[in-house]
Design a protein around this motif. Structure first.
Motif, PDB file in Angstrom:
ATOM      1  N   SER A 208       0.813  -1.215   0.000  1.00 43.87           N
ATOM      2  CA  SER A 208       0.000   0.000   0.000  1.00 43.87           C
ATOM      3  C   SER A 208       0.846   1.264   0.000  1.00 43.87           C
ATOM      4  CB  SER A 208      -0.929   0.011   1.218  1.00 43.87           C
ATOM      5  OG  SER A 208      -0.171   0.130   2.413  1.00 43.87           O
ATOM      6  N   VAL A 209       2.156   1.112   0.245  1.00 46.25           N
ATOM      7  CA  VAL A 209       3.040   2.282   0.306  1.00 46.25           C
ATOM      8  C   VAL A 209       3.639   2.540  -1.069  1.00 46.25           C
ATOM      9  CG1 VAL A 209       5.116   3.272   1.335  1.00 46.25           C
ATOM     10  CG2 VAL A 209       3.571   1.891   2.742  1.00 46.25           C
ATOM     11  N   ARG A 210       3.375   3.728  -1.579  1.00 51.04           N
ATOM     12  CA  ARG A 210       3.950   4.139  -2.858  1.00 51.04           C
ATOM     13  C   ARG A 210       4.034   5.673  -2.867  1.00 51.04           C
ATOM     14  NH1 ARG A 210      -1.393   3.003  -3.689  1.00 51.04           N
ATOM     15  NH2 ARG A 210      -2.641   4.653  -4.700  1.00 51.04           N
ATOM     16  N   ASP A 211       4.668   6.203  -3.862  1.00 51.12           N
ATOM     17  CA  ASP A 211       4.751   7.652  -4.048  1.00 51.12           C
ATOM     18  C   ASP A 211       5.258   8.374  -2.798  1.00 51.12           C
ATOM     19  OD1 ASP A 211       3.708   7.202  -6.529  1.00 51.12           O
ATOM     20  OD2 ASP A 211       1.662   7.777  -6.006  1.00 51.12           O
ATOM     21  N   ILE A 212       6.536   8.206  -2.496  1.00 53.10           N
ATOM     22  CA  ILE A 212       7.134   8.945  -1.376  1.00 53.10           C
ATOM     23  C   ILE A 212       7.333  10.395  -1.833  1.00 53.10           C
ATOM     24  CG2 ILE A 212       9.093   9.156   0.186  1.00 53.10           C
ATOM     25  CD1 ILE A 212       9.513   6.173  -0.010  1.00 53.10           C
ATOM     26  N   TRP A 213       6.530  11.298  -1.280  1.00 56.98           N
ATOM     27  CA  TRP A 213       6.595  12.715  -1.641  1.00 56.98           C
ATOM     28  C   TRP A 213       7.710  13.434  -0.895  1.00 56.98           C
ATOM     29  CZ3 TRP A 213       3.302  14.599  -5.370  1.00 56.98           C
ATOM     30  CH2 TRP A 213       2.194  13.814  -5.684  1.00 56.98           C
ATOM     31  N   THR A 214       7.919  13.061   0.365  1.00 52.62           N
ATOM     32  CA  THR A 214       8.881  13.775   1.203  1.00 52.62           C
ATOM     33  C   THR A 214       9.344  12.859   2.332  1.00 52.62           C
ATOM     34  OG1 THR A 214       9.228  15.815   2.477  1.00 52.62           O
ATOM     35  CG2 THR A 214       7.123  14.699   2.763  1.00 52.62           C
ATOM     36  N   ALA A 215      10.345  13.294   3.070  1.00 59.13           N
ATOM     37  CA  ALA A 215      10.863  12.508   4.194  1.00 59.13           C
ATOM     38  C   ALA A 215      11.546  13.431   5.185  1.00 59.13           C
ATOM     39  CB  ALA A 215      11.836  11.431   3.701  1.00 59.13           C
ATOM     40  N   ASP A 216      11.619  12.971   6.431  1.00 58.80           N
ATOM     41  CA  ASP A 216      12.323  13.716   7.473  1.00 58.80           C
ATOM     42  C   ASP A 216      13.042  12.717   8.362  1.00 58.80           C
ATOM     43  OD1 ASP A 216      12.908  16.245   8.923  1.00 58.80           O
ATOM     44  OD2 ASP A 216      11.838  15.242  10.537  1.00 58.80           O
ATOM     45  N   LEU A 217      14.325  12.953   8.599  1.00 57.96           N
ATOM     46  CA  LEU A 217      15.160  12.064   9.400  1.00 57.96           C
ATOM     47  C   LEU A 217      15.600  12.792  10.656  1.00 57.96           C
ATOM     48  CD1 LEU A 217      16.711   9.335   9.621  1.00 57.96           C
ATOM     49  CD2 LEU A 217      18.607  10.456   8.414  1.00 57.96           C
ATOM     50  N   GLN A 218      15.285  12.215  11.833  1.00 59.10           N
ATOM     51  CA  GLN A 218      15.703  12.779  13.117  1.00 59.10           C
ATOM     52  C   GLN A 218      16.341  11.666  13.920  1.00 59.10           C
ATOM     53  OE1 GLN A 218      13.021  13.787  16.632  1.00 59.10           O
ATOM     54  NE2 GLN A 218      13.383  15.828  15.806  1.00 59.10           N
ATOM     55  N   GLY A 219      17.660  11.769  14.116  1.00 59.16           N
ATOM     56  CA  GLY A 219      18.367  10.663  14.765  1.00 59.16           C
ATOM     57  C   GLY A 219      18.326   9.449  13.862  1.00 59.16           C
ATOM     58  N   THR A 220      17.727   8.370  14.359  1.00 59.26           N
ATOM     59  CA  THR A 220      17.588   7.168  13.539  1.00 59.26           C
ATOM     60  C   THR A 220      16.163   6.982  13.032  1.00 59.26           C
ATOM     61  OG1 THR A 220      17.109   5.814  15.507  1.00 59.26           O
ATOM     62  CG2 THR A 220      19.423   6.010  14.829  1.00 59.26           C
ATOM     63  N   ARG A 221      15.230   7.860  13.448  1.00 60.97           N
ATOM     64  CA  ARG A 221      13.837   7.704  13.042  1.00 60.97           C
ATOM     65  C   ARG A 221      13.573   8.433  11.735  1.00 60.97           C
ATOM     66  NH1 ARG A 221       9.427   9.449  17.244  1.00 60.97           N
ATOM     67  NH2 ARG A 221      10.028  11.535  16.526  1.00 60.97           N
TER      68      ARG A 221
END
Length: 433
Positions: A208-221
């Motif tokens: 069900s996961v598709r089309d990654i529009w954006t992302a944010d990385l904080q530490g390892t999360r």
């Protein structure tokens, strides 16, 4: 003889002390001849003088306290006025920036750059870029080297292809993560320290996961903004736990603050999730149906732990107070940005949170003061007045040296660097000397 105490007198008959103020009411004492008399008068002047002295000391102390408070207030006003004046000077310098250098990332595909990030790590400037063809590039500039010249002549190296458009690049600590957009979105893990681990590519094991529009990385999360949901990966390296935050709308923007996760959706709704709570429903905050409906949230950024900056697809830029999430009125608005349908209009702020930069649909970069808001700062001589030939897809402000800021912007296949506050004539004079 009884001890003399300030402000008190000794009553011989009652064998106790009384306040000097009650002397007029004190009982008379029988003298040796049977006549009545007051207690020995030689105590009175001394006690009175002590009381007067104490009163004077208290008055002097009070006056000194008032003077200190007054001086502290004047000093605070002077500091506030000085800070305001210095900020106005900084605004004037930055808006008059006229020095910009441009270069092209050496791409054999000649695709447009869609993502860019740079960070100082281990005494070097590490830069990363991604393009519409899915290629991920890196560049490392040693301390003391010219960033602009290095990028122009050489240094960009294609590292990996994710087969589809690079949608985001984020960095935390010694790890860089890039994501791709499409039905089979991928996640590239790229270490800044090449000796620590290898480059690898992963996917979210959920159809069900598709089309990654954006992302944010904080530490390892790692938090991904995808179709109809946000995906939280607690440990990006080991993928220990994956959680799905349902939003019922594509997530264009994400931001993290410790255990709290914020999402901005295509539907124009900002949601707040607590990663410690099992429920994935989240809370709608700052929600005003009259203004948010169909007004997609394109960017989110947290300031000072209690301020949230949002940008919308209609060009709106506003700052909200996270301590009052039901309040629909922003504490500050930034007017004059232009957009109507573009979802990829980046924003950037400097590391000291003094300035806000935003790319408009008209292919111009605008600048605002984060202290005052209102209309953009303008100057007829500023390079920010000139539009680009291609849409601006990425912005970032980097402090390469103490007090020296550079704004990086990507447009088409070109990478542009603005030396903020520097004018062309200043650059020429510096080169001559």
């Amino acid at each position: 003889m009884p001890q003399e105490l300030p402000g008190l007198y000794w009553d011989e008959e009652k064998q106790r002390y009384f306040p000097l103020t009650s002397r007029s009411r004190r009982p008379q004492v029988a003298g040796p001849t049977g006549s009545t008399s007051h207690p020995p008068t030689h105590w009175q002047p001394h006690s009175a003088s002590q009381a007067t002295g104490e009163s004077q000391n208290w008055k002097r102390h009070r006056i000194r306290s008032l003077l200190r408070a007054s001086e502290d207030a004047r000093s605070s006003l002077r500091t506030s006025h000085t800070n305001k004046l210095m900020h106005q000077i900084s605004c004037s310098q930055v808006v008059q920036t006229s020095h910009v250098a441009s270069s092209s990332i050496l791409s054999h595909t000649h695709c447009a750059i869609t993502a860019f990030q740079a960070v100082s790590y281990d005494n070097s400037l590490h830069s990363f870029a991604g393009d519409t063809g899915g290629w991920f590039y890196s560049s490392v500039i040693g301390q003391g080297e010219s960033a602009t010249g290095y990028h122009t002549s050489h240094g960009w190296r294609p590292e990996f292809s994710l087969s589809s458009e690079i949608s985001s690049i984020c960095i935390s600590g010694s790890r860089c993560i890039a994501t791709s957009f499409g039905p089979e979105s991928k996640i590239l893990h790229f270490p800044l320290d090449s000796d620590s681990e290898d480059i690898r590519v992963t996917r979210v094991n959920n159809r069900s996961v598709r089309d990654i529009w954006t992302a944010d990385l904080q530490g390892t999360r790692l938090v991904l903004g995808t179709n109809d949901q946000a995906v939280v990966i607690d440990d990006a390296a080991d993928r220990a736990t994956v959680c799905f935050l349902k939003t019922s709308s594509d997530v264009f923007a994400v931001a993290q603050d410790n255990n709290i996760i914020y999402t901005g959706s295509r539907a124009g709704i900002v949601r707040r999730f607590d990663s410690r709570i099992a429920s994935t429903k989240g809370d709608c905050i700052f929600n005003d149906p009259d203004t948010t409906q169909n007004n997609s949230v394109t960017n989110l950024k947290i300031f000072y732990d209690w301020q949230l900056l949002t940008s919308n697809i209609d060009g709106g830029l506003a700052m909200f107070d996270l301590r009052f999430p039901v309040n629909r009125t922003p504490i500050m608005s930034f007017t004059g940005n232009i957009n109507s349908y573009t979802t990829k209009t980046p924003i950037a702020t400097d590391p000291h949170n003094q300035f806000l930069f935003a790319a408009g649909q008209d292919r111009r970069i605008r600048l605002w003061s984060l202290r005052t808001g209102g209309p953009p700062l303008v100057s007829p001589d500023s390079v920010f007045q000139k539009p680009f030939e291609d849409p601006i897809r990425a912005l970032q402000v980097v402090e390469e040296e103490v007090g020296v800021l550079g704004l990086w912007a990507t447009s088409g296949a070109a990478l542009h660097k603005y030396n903020l506050g520097q004018r062309m004539e200043e650059k020429s004079q510096a080169m001559q000397h």
